[in-house]
Design an enzyme around this catalytic site. Structure first.
Site, PDB file in Angstrom:
ATOM      1  N   SER A   9       0.857  -1.176   0.000  1.00  0.00           N
ATOM      2  CA  SER A   9       0.000   0.000   0.000  1.00  0.00           C
ATOM      3  C   SER A   9       0.895   1.228   0.000  1.00  0.00           C
ATOM      4  O   SER A   9       2.114   1.120   0.087  1.00  0.00           O
ATOM      5  CB  SER A   9      -0.908  -0.005   1.223  1.00  0.00           C
ATOM      6  OG  SER A   9      -0.151   0.361   2.362  1.00  0.00           O
ATOM      7  N   LYS A  10       0.274   2.368  -0.073  1.00  0.00           N
ATOM      8  CA  LYS A  10       0.997   3.636  -0.106  1.00  0.00           C
ATOM      9  C   LYS A  10       1.972   3.739   1.090  1.00  0.00           C
ATOM     10  O   LYS A  10       3.028   4.345   0.987  1.00  0.00           O
ATOM     11  CB  LYS A  10      -0.038   4.758  -0.072  1.00  0.00           C
ATOM     12  CG  LYS A  10       0.503   6.117  -0.404  1.00  0.00           C
ATOM     13  CD  LYS A  10       0.152   6.557  -1.786  1.00  0.00           C
ATOM     14  CE  LYS A  10       1.118   7.669  -2.161  1.00  0.00           C
ATOM     15  NZ  LYS A  10       0.642   8.669  -3.012  1.00  0.00           N
ATOM     16  N   ARG A  11       1.585   3.141   2.194  1.00  0.00           N
ATOM     17  CA  ARG A  11       2.449   3.141   3.387  1.00  0.00           C
ATOM     18  C   ARG A  11       3.838   2.603   3.099  1.00  0.00           C
ATOM     19  O   ARG A  11       4.802   2.938   3.754  1.00  0.00           O
ATOM     20  CB  ARG A  11       1.847   2.227   4.458  1.00  0.00           C
ATOM     21  CG  ARG A  11       0.798   2.814   5.317  1.00  0.00           C
ATOM     22  CD  ARG A  11       0.372   1.848   6.407  1.00  0.00           C
ATOM     23  NE  ARG A  11      -0.028   0.529   5.915  1.00  0.00           N
ATOM     24  CZ  ARG A  11       0.537  -0.603   6.280  1.00  0.00           C
ATOM     25  NH1 ARG A  11       1.544  -0.600   7.113  1.00  0.00           N
ATOM     26  NH2 ARG A  11       0.095  -1.755   5.800  1.00  0.00           N
TER      27      ARG A  11
END
Ligand code: GLU
Length: 454
Positions: free
Chosen positions: A242-244
């Site tokens: 994910s963007k994380r």
């Protein structure tokens, strides 16, 4: 002839993991003189979106994953799937199932209650022709199910080695849904068969579908392709990307200013211990070996990608970089200087402010304001600038060196800060001629203003 395919579902942007699958297929085809087919698996009508399809194609092109054939869209081929399903119905290898959603849910709960895996019970398996007709006459909706042979399936996966599934792994799965649209496993097999796919290379999340696909292949009289399932790309914490974790799809990498060749390089070496890590497209093809890709999951390492990007930025021509950034060619010499140190194109663009901006970065300002003699220095230096003249960098350097109240170790940094507004950047002697006088005058004025306010 070797023939592979990449078969994305247009239900979202091109995920980095799927881009890796696409790239592995491409490299495999190119290194073997084979061909690469692009197939859009859009039979999940609710979740598929034409906008995602165009975005995926655009991302593939950007990445240089150039397909030889297609894109072929599964929803354009619905009649082909129906034809093949009808053949299976006629030979008794498939049957119509009238179980309602509620009945299926009940069967599922019953199985779970008894500690069994939720499998279709085969309730409609042996309906008589009369019973089928009766239900159809009253307009009951039906799906078509595959009459799956109850047998163990074993195959040799190109990456996992021998894989075996017990006889109860596959139940009578749906091949055509009640709206006439084929289910994934059926459409894939019909297509892989009719399109002459020789190797199916995809993520391990599809490993458990493979016995179903092999069974269908055998019943349809085709020779199953060779299968190879590579590990998935996960975040460092083993969770889906994910963007994380820096980014999860190609569009994000592109927006972050990563070059396509860096992405391809990274995706082409993940999980491999290569002697040489910075590789061009040609080298990736030359050194490709399918077996060297790991069957186990790999962690996406954004920092590594950034590092590779830095290497590729250094090799890219300033002309190309200025084109990507949409800048006129006068910017090329500035770009040539900045690309030596920038990690991404976004950073590079941002650093162009050195040459034409008038602002000072906070750390730069803080550094300068701590210098006791700053007022005198700024005044003397400002006096050397006019609309038409500016001092040589050597003169500025000498002046600072001779300034009382400025520690020797601070001379270079102050010179940098006053001219570029930043504490770090390209070699000053090279950058200086490219910095506009307006910029430097603006920065000196900014320092003066701060000093008179304090
Ligand atoms: N449409 C499938 C997916 O996106 C591809 C499966 C396959 O390669 O067989 O996961």
């Amino acid at each position: 002839m070797l023939r592979v395919r990449f078969a994305p579902s247009p239900t979202g942007n091109l995920h980095i993991g799927n881009a890796r699958t696409a790239l592995i297929n491409l490299l495999f085809a190119r290194s073997n003189g084979g061909s690469f087919l692009l197939r859009i698996e859009d039979t999940d009508v609710e979740r598929s979106d034409a906008a995602f399809e165009s975005a995926i194609l655009e991302d593939l092109r950007w990445l240089g994953v150039n397909w030889d054939e297609g894109p072929v869209r599964q929803t354009d081929r619905l009649s082909t799937y129906t034809e093949w399903a009808d053949k299976l119905l006629a030979s008794g290898q498939a049957y119509k199932c009238f179980c309602t959603v509620e009945e299926l849910e009940h069967q599922r709960r019953e199985a779970l209650r008894r500690g069994l895996p939720p499998r279709y019970t085969g309730r409609c398996r042996d309906l008589t022709a009369y019973q089928v007709k009766d239900r159809q006459v009253t307009g009951q909706p039906f799906v078509i199910r595959f009459r799956a042979p109850r047998r163990r399936i074993e195959f040799k996966d190109l990456l996992h080695g021998t894989v075996a599934f017990p006889p109860d792994h596959v139940d009578d799965f749906i091949i055509i849904r009640n709206d006439g649209v084929p289910a994934y496993n059926f459409a894939v097999v019909i297509d892989d068969m009719l399109m002459g796919v020789t190797h199916v290379i995809r993520g391990s999340d599809h490993l458990s579908n493979t016995p179903k696909q092999i069974m269908l292949f055998e019943i349809l009289g085709g020779k199953p392709p060779a299968y190879g399932h590579h590990g998935l790309l996960l975040g460092g914490d083993k969770k889906p990307l994910s963007k994380r974790h820096g980014a999860s799809n190609i569009a994000e990498l592109r927006a972050a200013g990563i070059l396509p060749e860096a992405v391809a390089n990274y995706l082409g070496i993940i999980g491999k211990s290569a002697k040489k890590e910075v590789l061009s497209r040609d080298e990736l093809i030359r050194e490709f070996s399918l077996e060297s890709f790991s069957a186990s999951d790999q962690a996406f390492d954004y920092e590594k990608l950034r590092w590779l990007n830095k290497e590729h930025l250094r090799q890219a021509s300033p002309e190309r970089l200025s084109n990507i950034l949409g800048l006129p060619h006068e910017f090329q010499s500035k770009i040539a200087l900045l690309r030596e140190n920038a990690g991404t194109l976004v950073e590079l663009r941002e650093q162009l402010d050195i040459f034409d901006g008038e602002e000072m970065e906070k750390e730069a300002l803080d550094f300068a304001l701590k210098i006791p003699a700053l007022g005198v220095i700024v005044e003397r230096i400002s006096g050397l600038f006019s609309e038409t003249a500016r001092p040589a960098i050597e003169d500025l350097h000498r002046l600072l060196k001779e300034s009382p109240g400025l520690a020797r170790k601070d001379v270079f940094m102050l010179l940098r800060v006053m001219t570029t507004g930043r504490k770090s950047g390209p070699p000053l002697t090279e950058a200086y001629p490219l910095i506009s006088t307006r910029s430097m005058v603006g920065r000196l004025a900014c320092l003066q203003k701060r000093l008179s306010n304090s």
